[in-house]
Design an enzyme around this catalytic site. Structure first.
Site, PDB file in Angstrom:
ATOM      1  N   HIS A 124      10.549  51.232  65.264  1.00  0.00           N
ATOM      2  CA  HIS A 124      10.066  52.092  66.343  1.00  0.00           C
ATOM      3  C   HIS A 124       8.556  52.310  66.282  1.00  0.00           C
ATOM      4  O   HIS A 124       7.965  52.415  65.218  1.00  0.00           O
ATOM      5  CB  HIS A 124      10.786  53.441  66.292  1.00  0.00           C
ATOM      6  N   ASP A 125       7.940  52.347  67.445  1.00  0.00           N
ATOM      7  CA  ASP A 125       6.521  52.658  67.608  1.00  0.00           C
ATOM      8  C   ASP A 125       5.591  51.603  67.012  1.00  0.00           C
ATOM      9  O   ASP A 125       4.392  51.844  66.874  1.00  0.00           O
ATOM     10  CB  ASP A 125       6.175  54.030  67.013  1.00  0.00           C
ATOM     11  N   GLY A 142       8.612  51.756  60.928  1.00  0.00           N
ATOM     12  CA  GLY A 142       8.025  52.409  62.081  1.00  0.00           C
ATOM     13  C   GLY A 142       6.518  52.497  62.016  1.00  0.00           C
ATOM     14  O   GLY A 142       5.926  52.543  60.933  1.00  0.00           O
TER      15      GLY A 142
END
Length: 261
Positions: A124-125, A142
């Site tokens: 994520h991100d 992440g």
């Protein structure tokens, strides 16, 4: 849905999905709500696409990949975060790419012309630039940023919030927990800086003089016992003559976790 799209009748397509011209979707693939597929994408069988996700043109996604799933990060609470992918990417078998979290910018971003080999994971991100290669089982936790033309060899593991510089190269099985400056080759567990990515720079058309200047810059950073601040001061005259070195300088300035030594 564009009438030129070729969709296997065994695929499941949410009516809110936007399917561009000349898209191909194979059997037993799921395209969920709020997914947008650009022109000429080729989505093979048994792929799962979830949204909000925007995928650009001419991307090929192979079987058993999951693109746009929500993250297992425990602070995620179902917010409508995004995945954005550019053009001309190849996503091989079993790749997983998760959307962002609201604690960051709310999106995961993949650029264009990347090759993500089998079982790569993009957490994520994370932000992956253009023309990158992530070899089988390379994994980004992440909030990782990967610069243009970087290569992560098989089973490379990258810690949260690390910056992987443009044109850098990570050897097989690297465990990277600090930032990798632009142009630098690292290997080992934990990863250690070894040299600059000479072969990669030659393939991309860097001149011999520019490569020599980047090599001198590397020695200032890694062979003269300089702190990062001391190295930055010493690099200024080289940047004046060889603007290619500016990319290395910028990656040093952007580092928050400290650089791989």
């Amino acid at each position: 849905m564009d009438p030129s799209a070729v969709i296997d009748p065994r695929a499941i397509i949410d009516p809110t999905a936007i399917i561009g011209a000349n898209v191909k979707i194979g059997p037993w693939t799921l395209v969920g709500p709020e997914v947008e597929l650009g022109e000429g994408c080729d989505i093979r069988s048994h792929v799962v696409l979830k949204g909000p996700t925007k995928i650009g043109a001419r991307n090929t996604i192979y079987q058993f990949s999951t693109v746009g799933e929500d993250t297992p990060d425990l602070k995620y609470r179902g917010e409508p975060t995004q995945l954005i992918m550019g053009d001309n990417n190849i996503v091989r078998e079993g790749v997983t790419i998760h959307r962002g979290t609201v604690q960051d910018q709310g999106k995961t971003v993949i650029g264009s012309n990347n090759l993500l080999m089998a079982y790569v994971h993009i957490g994520h991100d994370s932000v992956v630039g253009d023309n990158c290669i992530l070899v089988n089982n390379a994994s980004l936790a992440g909030h990782v940023v990967v610069g243009d033309w970087a290569i992560l060899s098989g089973y490379s593991l990258v810690h949260q919030y690390c910056l992987i510089g443009a044109h850098s190269f990570a050897g097989f099985g690297c465990h990277i927990s600090k930032d990798v400056p632009a142009y630098v080759t690292v290997s080992g567990s934990p990863a250690e800086a070894k040299t600059i990515n000479v072969e990669g720079l030659k393939r991309r058309g860097f001149s011999g003089d520019a490569i020599a200047a980047i090599r001198r810059a590397y020695k200032i950073i890694y062979r003269q016992n300089n702190t990062v601040d001391e190295a930055l001061a010493a690099l200024a005259p080289i940047v004046a003559d060889f603007p290619e070195v500016q990319l290395l300088v910028d990656s040093l300035k952007q580092s928050q976790r400290g650089i791989v030594r």
